[in-house]
Scaffold this motif. Sequence first.
Motif, PDB file in Angstrom:
ATOM      1  N   GLY A   1      -0.429  14.518  -7.221  1.00  0.00           N
ATOM      2  CA  GLY A   1      -1.429  15.477  -6.780  1.00  0.00           C
ATOM      3  C   GLY A   1      -1.947  16.408  -7.855  1.00  0.00           C
ATOM      4  N   LYS A   2      -1.497  16.254  -9.116  1.00  0.00           N
ATOM      5  CA  LYS A   2      -1.998  17.123 -10.178  1.00  0.00           C
ATOM      6  C   LYS A   2      -3.414  16.728 -10.555  1.00  0.00           C
ATOM      7  CE  LYS A   2      -1.070  18.942 -14.799  1.00  0.00           C
ATOM      8  NZ  LYS A   2      -0.139  19.013 -15.955  1.00  0.00           N
TER       9      LYS A   2
ATOM     10  N   TYR B   1     -13.295  14.875 -12.241  1.00  0.00           N
ATOM     11  CA  TYR B   1     -11.859  15.073 -12.032  1.00  0.00           C
ATOM     12  C   TYR B   1     -11.159  13.782 -11.601  1.00  0.00           C
ATOM     13  CZ  TYR B   1     -13.266  20.008 -11.792  1.00  0.00           C
ATOM     14  OH  TYR B   1     -13.799  21.241 -12.061  1.00  0.00           O
ATOM     15  N   VAL B   2      -9.872  13.698 -11.966  1.00  0.00           N
ATOM     16  CA  VAL B   2      -8.971  12.678 -11.434  1.00  0.00           C
ATOM     17  C   VAL B   2      -7.671  13.362 -11.039  1.00  0.00           C
ATOM     18  CG1 VAL B   2      -9.918  10.655 -12.632  1.00  0.00           C
ATOM     19  CG2 VAL B   2      -8.244  12.115 -13.802  1.00  0.00           C
TER      20      VAL B   2
ATOM     21  N   LEU C   1      -2.861   7.585 -12.070  1.00  0.00           N
ATOM     22  CA  LEU C   1      -3.964   8.153 -11.295  1.00  0.00           C
ATOM     23  C   LEU C   1      -4.179   7.376 -10.009  1.00  0.00           C
ATOM     24  CD1 LEU C   1      -6.420   8.655 -14.298  1.00  0.00           C
ATOM     25  CD2 LEU C   1      -4.786  10.299 -13.350  1.00  0.00           C
ATOM     26  N   ASN C   2      -4.563   8.095  -8.964  1.00  0.00           N
ATOM     27  CA  ASN C   2      -4.855   7.407  -7.705  1.00  0.00           C
ATOM     28  C   ASN C   2      -6.073   7.958  -6.980  1.00  0.00           C
ATOM     29  OD1 ASN C   2      -3.916   9.804  -6.565  1.00  0.00           O
ATOM     30  ND2 ASN C   2      -2.620   8.780  -5.036  1.00  0.00           N
ATOM     31  N   ARG C   3      -6.780   8.912  -7.598  1.00  0.00           N
ATOM     32  CA  ARG C   3      -7.987   9.438  -6.957  1.00  0.00           C
ATOM     33  C   ARG C   3      -8.903  10.039  -8.008  1.00  0.00           C
ATOM     34  NH1 ARG C   3      -9.613  14.237  -3.858  1.00  0.00           N
ATOM     35  NH2 ARG C   3      -7.634  15.285  -4.287  1.00  0.00           N
TER      36      ARG C   3
ATOM     37  N   LEU D   1       0.815  -1.213   0.000  1.00  0.00           N
ATOM     38  CA  LEU D   1       0.000   0.000   0.000  1.00  0.00           C
ATOM     39  C   LEU D   1       0.852   1.268   0.000  1.00  0.00           C
ATOM     40  CD1 LEU D   1      -2.772  -1.023   2.561  1.00  0.00           C
ATOM     41  CD2 LEU D   1      -2.871  -1.111   0.062  1.00  0.00           C
ATOM     42  N   GLU D   2       2.150   1.129  -0.124  1.00  0.00           N
ATOM     43  CA  GLU D   2       3.025   2.290  -0.056  1.00  0.00           C
ATOM     44  C   GLU D   2       2.846   3.188  -1.274  1.00  0.00           C
ATOM     45  OE1 GLU D   2       7.851   3.135  -0.122  1.00  0.00           O
ATOM     46  OE2 GLU D   2       7.064   1.270   0.729  1.00  0.00           O
ATOM     47  N   GLN D   3       2.829   4.501  -1.045  1.00  0.00           N
ATOM     48  CA  GLN D   3       2.709   5.456  -2.140  1.00  0.00           C
ATOM     49  C   GLN D   3       4.006   5.495  -2.942  1.00  0.00           C
ATOM     50  OE1 GLN D   3       0.453   7.291  -3.482  1.00  0.00           O
ATOM     51  NE2 GLN D   3      -1.253   7.177  -2.064  1.00  0.00           N
ATOM     52  N   ILE D   4       3.885   5.500  -4.252  1.00  0.00           N
ATOM     53  CA  ILE D   4       5.048   5.605  -5.124  1.00  0.00           C
ATOM     54  C   ILE D   4       4.803   6.707  -6.138  1.00  0.00           C
ATOM     55  CG2 ILE D   4       5.707   3.186  -4.842  1.00  0.00           C
ATOM     56  CD1 ILE D   4       4.407   2.591  -7.517  1.00  0.00           C
ATOM     57  N   ASN D   5       5.874   7.169  -6.787  1.00  0.00           N
ATOM     58  CA  ASN D   5       5.714   8.225  -7.778  1.00  0.00           C
ATOM     59  C   ASN D   5       5.340   7.636  -9.131  1.00  0.00           C
ATOM     60  OD1 ASN D   5       8.115   7.338  -9.089  1.00  0.00           O
ATOM     61  ND2 ASN D   5       9.371   8.634  -7.765  1.00  0.00           N
ATOM     62  N   SER D   6       5.022   8.509 -10.082  1.00  0.00           N
ATOM     63  CA  SER D   6       4.548   8.063 -11.389  1.00  0.00           C
ATOM     64  C   SER D   6       5.588   7.224 -12.111  1.00  0.00           C
ATOM     65  CB  SER D   6       4.175   9.275 -12.238  1.00  0.00           C
ATOM     66  OG  SER D   6       3.033   9.921 -11.729  1.00  0.00           O
TER      67      SER D   6
END
Length: 426
Positions: A44-45, A38-39, A31-33, A4-9
């Motif tokens: 965070g963009k 919107y996505v 994408l993660n949200r 579940l660790e956040q990683i970059n693109s």
Amino acid sequence: MSVLEQINSEDAIALEDTHGAHNYHPLPVVLNRGEGVYVWDVEGKKYYDFLSAYSAVNQGHCHPKIVGAMTEQARTLTLTSRAFYNDRLGQFEKYATETFHFDKLLPMNTGAEAVETALKICRKWAYEKKGIPENQAQIVVCTNNFHGRTTTIISFSNDPIARKNFGPYTEGFLKIEYDNLNALEEALENNKNVAGFLVEPIQGEAGVFVPSEGYLKSAKDLCEKHNVLFIADEVQTGIARTGRLLATCGNCSCPDKHCSGTPEVKPDILILGKALSGGAYPVSAVLANDPIMGVIRPGNHGSTFGGNPIAAAVGMAALAVVKDEKLAQNAFELGELFRQEMNHFISTCNLVTKVRGKGLLNAILINDTEDSSTAWDICMALKENGLLAKPTHGNIIRFAPPLVMTRGQLLDCIRIITDTLRQFEK
């Protein structure tokens, strides 16, 4: 690394490239949200989603009513298989059949499964009701179709990338030109064993090809004349995408003025998927009346997950959102605005030659060859400018935002699109 660790693109793309099959060529955005139209990517963009998961997310990302129905049901009962009844499926079948005015619904999971189901129903009907000799039924399909990628479906595709090295192919299909009534009439006149005509009301994957006015009605009339089932694949065009509840206008939910002059066409077999769940869960369905669906008996067809309680709850919520929020009407009105503004832009430039579509299913044709990278480069620039879209067939860009979009949001998107296109003017 935690799963579940956040990683970059960059790392996320590298993981897919290394550990996943290369059966897609995504735009390089991770994408993660999502919420509404919107996505957001992992950095965070924020972006406007102008593809809607190929029209699966008509109701907008993470619609609270749909997500609420899914999570509430998930806490109670997720799966029984069809070995037993569950208390949600019958309610969903009643709601959907009353919405689309059919007697029966056969639930599945994906669009391709639903297409395969419709083909099986059509063939069985042909042998048991029409009297076609067993194993001789033919189904008429159109060139440049897209109905999925199973072995049977690619057997009647003319896309070499989808077909090559996947044979041997399934027999029993006659291919004719799309939007050509003469070709359909000739196929029906000269082939006594035709059981059905499978058609997309608008060919989405082919580049949003909209048929001539009256084509679908005349095609249905020809099918009735020859006792052939008219099978409408509305996996992408259904559930309000084109400004009507169905693109075939069988029982549209928008005001009558929106359908003025458009003949009503009710399919013999209707195929639905994608937005039937609002993109929250795999839900698809085939609908038909009793004389057709009645050929399916225990053991003839099924799916462990088809008609599961979560799917049923999600399907009812997704259809209720379309009705309650008047999404067909919104798609109609915003689609008119989009094409009006894009036509105005086209009159001032040479880069785009045409805009076409219905409702909020549209495409623009880029003035370049199919093997050029221009459309891809434009989509990359759109991404940088905060809007996500994807090319198809090289020089076509499809635009299909969630139907919950507002007029103000659409005008902002049109500004992004036209400003970006002007960057490519020579």
